[in-house]
Design a protein around this motif. Structure first.
Motif, PDB file in Angstrom:
ATOM      1  N   ASP A   1       0.851  -1.194   0.000  1.00 37.45           N
ATOM      2  CA  ASP A   1       0.000   0.000   0.000  1.00 37.45           C
ATOM      3  C   ASP A   1       0.881   1.237   0.000  1.00 37.45           C
ATOM      4  OD1 ASP A   1      -1.837   1.987   0.284  1.00 37.45           O
ATOM      5  OD2 ASP A   1      -2.646   1.314   2.213  1.00 37.45           O
ATOM      6  N   ILE A   2       0.957   1.896  -1.163  1.00 38.02           N
ATOM      7  CA  ILE A   2       1.881   3.034  -1.284  1.00 38.02           C
ATOM      8  C   ILE A   2       1.402   4.249  -0.501  1.00 38.02           C
ATOM      9  CG2 ILE A   2       2.577   2.250  -3.577  1.00 38.02           C
ATOM     10  CD1 ILE A   2       1.149   4.791  -4.656  1.00 38.02           C
ATOM     11  N   ALA A   3       0.141   4.231  -0.058  1.00 38.32           N
ATOM     12  CA  ALA A   3      -0.394   5.380   0.676  1.00 38.32           C
ATOM     13  C   ALA A   3      -0.038   5.345   2.160  1.00 38.32           C
ATOM     14  CB  ALA A   3      -1.907   5.459   0.508  1.00 38.32           C
ATOM     15  N   GLN A   4       0.584   4.257   2.602  1.00 41.36           N
ATOM     16  CA  GLN A   4       1.003   4.165   4.008  1.00 41.36           C
ATOM     17  C   GLN A   4       2.315   4.925   4.207  1.00 41.36           C
ATOM     18  OE1 GLN A   4      -0.742   2.617   6.573  1.00 41.36           O
ATOM     19  NE2 GLN A   4      -2.301   2.525   4.973  1.00 41.36           N
ATOM     20  N   GLU A   5       2.401   5.622   5.312  1.00 36.95           N
ATOM     21  CA  GLU A   5       3.681   6.281   5.654  1.00 36.95           C
ATOM     22  C   GLU A   5       4.776   5.204   5.716  1.00 36.95           C
ATOM     23  OE1 GLU A   5       4.428   9.380   5.989  1.00 36.95           O
ATOM     24  OE2 GLU A   5       2.547  10.452   6.316  1.00 36.95           O
ATOM     25  N   ASN A   6       5.953   5.529   5.251  1.00 41.40           N
ATOM     26  CA  ASN A   6       7.117   4.626   5.262  1.00 41.40           C
ATOM     27  C   ASN A   6       6.954   3.407   4.347  1.00 41.40           C
ATOM     28  OD1 ASN A   6       8.119   6.328   7.337  1.00 41.40           O
ATOM     29  ND2 ASN A   6       6.980   5.134   8.852  1.00 41.40           N
ATOM     30  N   ALA A   7       5.999   3.455   3.415  1.00 39.50           N
ATOM     31  CA  ALA A   7       5.739   2.300   2.538  1.00 39.50           C
ATOM     32  C   ALA A   7       6.970   1.892   1.734  1.00 39.50           C
ATOM     33  CB  ALA A   7       4.580   2.611   1.590  1.00 39.50           C
ATOM     34  N   PHE A   8       7.779   2.862   1.339  1.00 30.87           N
ATOM     35  CA  PHE A   8       8.910   2.580   0.438  1.00 30.87           C
ATOM     36  C   PHE A   8      10.251   2.444   1.155  1.00 30.87           C
ATOM     37  CE2 PHE A   8       5.865   4.713  -2.448  1.00 30.87           C
ATOM     38  CZ  PHE A   8       5.797   3.759  -3.452  1.00 30.87           C
ATOM     39  N   ASP A   9      10.243   2.529   2.476  1.00 28.57           N
ATOM     40  CA  ASP A   9      11.510   2.571   3.209  1.00 28.57           C
ATOM     41  C   ASP A   9      12.427   1.385   2.895  1.00 28.57           C
ATOM     42  OD1 ASP A   9      10.669   4.901   4.260  1.00 28.57           O
ATOM     43  OD2 ASP A   9      10.815   4.323   6.372  1.00 28.57           O
ATOM     44  N   GLU A  10      11.852   0.198   2.800  1.00 30.41           N
ATOM     45  CA  GLU A  10      12.668  -0.993   2.508  1.00 30.41           C
ATOM     46  C   GLU A  10      12.945  -1.127   1.012  1.00 30.41           C
ATOM     47  OE1 GLU A  10      14.226  -2.858   4.798  1.00 30.41           O
ATOM     48  OE2 GLU A  10      13.381  -1.342   6.142  1.00 30.41           O
ATOM     49  N   ALA A  11      11.962  -0.743   0.187  1.00 30.29           N
ATOM     50  CA  ALA A  11      12.094  -0.926  -1.268  1.00 30.29           C
ATOM     51  C   ALA A  11      13.271  -0.151  -1.862  1.00 30.29           C
ATOM     52  CB  ALA A  11      10.797  -0.503  -1.972  1.00 30.29           C
ATOM     53  N   VAL A  12      13.606   0.989  -1.264  1.00 28.67           N
ATOM     54  CA  VAL A  12      14.680   1.823  -1.837  1.00 28.67           C
ATOM     55  C   VAL A  12      16.079   1.342  -1.443  1.00 28.67           C
ATOM     56  CG1 VAL A  12      13.216   3.879  -1.941  1.00 28.67           C
ATOM     57  CG2 VAL A  12      14.673   3.515   0.066  1.00 28.67           C
ATOM     58  N   LYS A  13      16.133   0.360  -0.532  1.00 25.42           N
ATOM     59  CA  LYS A  13      17.438  -0.168  -0.120  1.00 25.42           C
ATOM     60  C   LYS A  13      17.856  -1.292  -1.055  1.00 25.42           C
ATOM     61  CE  LYS A  13      16.434   0.810   4.747  1.00 25.42           C
ATOM     62  NZ  LYS A  13      16.010   0.202   6.016  1.00 25.42           N
ATOM     63  N   SER A  14      19.133  -1.320  -1.419  1.00 28.70           N
ATOM     64  CA  SER A  14      19.606  -2.350  -2.338  1.00 28.70           C
ATOM     65  C   SER A  14      21.090  -2.590  -2.121  1.00 28.70           C
ATOM     66  CB  SER A  14      19.350  -1.893  -3.781  1.00 28.70           C
ATOM     67  OG  SER A  14      19.947  -2.769  -4.705  1.00 28.70           O
ATOM     68  N   ASP A  15      21.520  -3.854  -2.275  1.00 26.34           N
ATOM     69  CA  ASP A  15      22.946  -4.180  -2.117  1.00 26.34           C
ATOM     70  C   ASP A  15      23.771  -3.414  -3.147  1.00 26.34           C
ATOM     71  OD1 ASP A  15      22.292  -5.863  -0.080  1.00 26.34           O
ATOM     72  OD2 ASP A  15      22.225  -7.660  -1.313  1.00 26.34           O
ATOM     73  N   LEU A  16      23.287  -3.463  -4.401  1.00 23.86           N
ATOM     74  CA  LEU A  16      23.887  -2.600  -5.426  1.00 23.86           C
ATOM     75  C   LEU A  16      23.013  -1.354  -5.469  1.00 23.86           C
ATOM     76  CD1 LEU A  16      24.640  -5.194  -8.207  1.00 23.86           C
ATOM     77  CD2 LEU A  16      26.313  -3.772  -7.036  1.00 23.86           C
ATOM     78  N   PRO A  17      23.522  -0.208  -5.031  1.00 19.15           N
ATOM     79  CA  PRO A  17      22.661   0.953  -4.795  1.00 19.15           C
ATOM     80  C   PRO A  17      21.967   1.473  -6.061  1.00 19.15           C
ATOM     81  CG  PRO A  17      24.820   1.255  -3.783  1.00 19.15           C
ATOM     82  CD  PRO A  17      24.916   0.057  -4.667  1.00 19.15           C
ATOM     83  N   PHE A  18      20.751   1.981  -5.864  1.00 17.74           N
ATOM     84  CA  PHE A  18      20.001   2.605  -6.962  1.00 17.74           C
ATOM     85  C   PHE A  18      20.606   3.961  -7.309  1.00 17.74           C
ATOM     86  CE2 PHE A  18      16.581  -0.035  -5.014  1.00 17.74           C
ATOM     87  CZ  PHE A  18      16.280  -0.807  -6.137  1.00 17.74           C
ATOM     88  N   GLU A  19      20.521   4.277  -8.610  1.00 17.24           N
ATOM     89  CA  GLU A  19      20.961   5.613  -9.050  1.00 17.24           C
ATOM     90  C   GLU A  19      19.792   6.486  -9.481  1.00 17.24           C
ATOM     91  OE1 GLU A  19      24.624   4.951 -11.741  1.00 17.24           O
ATOM     92  OE2 GLU A  19      23.880   2.968 -11.182  1.00 17.24           O
ATOM     93  N   ALA A  20      18.657   5.840  -9.809  1.00 17.07           N
ATOM     94  CA  ALA A  20      17.481   6.605 -10.232  1.00 17.07           C
ATOM     95  C   ALA A  20      16.213   5.900  -9.774  1.00 17.07           C
ATOM     96  CB  ALA A  20      17.461   6.773 -11.749  1.00 17.07           C
TER      97      ALA A  20
END
Length: 349
Positions: free
Chosen positions: A59-78
């Motif tokens: 549920d993207i409308a929940q606060e902190n919904a993306f906190d884990e998704a943005v973490k990655s072993d090989l870091p995101f650039e975009a």
């Protein structure tokens, strides 16, 4: 480049996946369920998990919904943020439309700032709805225009609520960047009515995105008796051009800090029906007899030069887009009738 794409099963996002892979980026997309994630992976056979994988965001409308998704072993650039909350029933415009749109957009920006310092560019799907002023059109629309809708007007009806949700969410994104001074730069993509082929793993006409619904209705004979409905929005764009704009906005240094009004120009339901009649003789008996266009002669102008100059977009024309869309919808009908999946993915010529 490693890219996080939110709302991976959406109409625009599905084309973004194709273009990101073609441009040799590594893609992690978000979906609400394993079933959706697996469906997308299965339709990219031979693509290793290092190039394409998914994470669940229920549920993207929940606060902190993306906190884990943005973490990655090989870091995101975009990050390409195409996800937007979807509701079947709008009973409370603020709760059902405004809050989720704003929280969903600011939520991804907060998560990136907090947990993904490697991200340099975030591209957000906005809309012509955040540009248009229905009460007083300017002579020509461009990125400098903003919908002047107020909080009071927003809650009057769902139509106002939708336009306001897009406007307030985009403004919240620009405000966030200005106030928070995060590690990334922002770009927004502002399309009007988005038409174009559906990707081949959509296998039900019930699941067609709202803008393509008008074409699906025409080829199913749903307009034959009542006639063509009013067009409503007379500006349109091909979904493949919208997807390319998202990817280029992440790639091109000069796209930072800019809105992009992406449109191929004018259309009407009558013009769409005329193209179907010309190119698909078998469907003529599904169409109403009157295929006249309801496009006004004195319609407002538009300026899409920034998208061409900065992002290098060369827009598809209406006839090619409608032909490709109808072919893809007919293939969906065939899947429904015969119970097997026939690929109907259509690339740009």
């Amino acid at each position: 480049m490693k890219v996080l794409l939110t709302g991976g099963s959406g109409f625009i996002a599905a084309h973004c996946v194709d273009i990101l892979l073609k441009h040799d980026h590594d893609v992690v997309f978000t979906v609400r369920s394993d079933e959706k994630g697996q469906k997308i992976l299965k339709n990219h056979p031979g693509t290793p998990s290092s190039k394409l994988s998914y994470v669940i965001v229920k549920d993207i409308a929940q606060e902190n919904a993306f906190d884990e998704a943005v973490k990655s072993d090989l870091p995101f650039e975009a990050v390409l943020h195409t996800a937007s909350p979807f509701h079947f029933n709008v009973t409370d415009v603020k709760k059902d439309l405004l809050d989720p749109a704003i929280i969903g957009t600011t939520g991804i920006l907060k998560a990136v700032k907090k947990s993904a310092p490697s991200v340099k560019r975030v591209v957000v799907t906005s809309s012509f709805a955040s540009i248009i002023n229905p009460a007083k059109h300017p002579e020509k629309y461009s990125e400098e225009h903003w919908n002047p809708i107020t909080q009071e007007e927003a809650v009057q009806n769902p139509s106002n609520g939708y336009r306001a949700s897009k406007t307030f969410a985009e403004k919240a994104a620009w405000d966030f960047v200005e106030k928070e001074k995060p590690n990334f730069q922002l770009s927004t993509i502002n399309p009007p009515l988005v038409l174009g082929p559906v990707v081949h793993y959509l296998n039900s006409l019930d699941g067609i995105n709202t803008s393509n619904e008008r074409i699906a209705n025409m080829i199913q004979g749903k307009c034959k008796e009542k006639g063509l409905p009013p067009t409503g929005t007379f500006l349109w764009v091909d979904v493949r051009d919208v997807a390319l704009a998202h990817v280029k906005a992440a790639e091109v240094p000069d796209a930072a800090g800019k809105r992009f009004f992406v449109t191929a120009g004018y259309m009407s339901n009558g013009e769409i029906a005329q193209i179907i009649k010309k190119n698909f003789p078998d469907l003529v008996d599904k169409l109403p007899t009157n295929l006249d266009s309801d496009r006004p002669k004195d319609l407002f102008g538009y300026d899409n030069s920034r998208s061409k100059e900065v992002l290098g977009i060369k827009y598809n024309n209406l006839e090619e887009t409608i032909k490709d869309t109808v072919k893809s919808l007919l293939a969906v009908v065939e899947i429904q009738q015969h119970g097997y999946q026939k690929s109907c993915h259509i690339d740009k010529d």
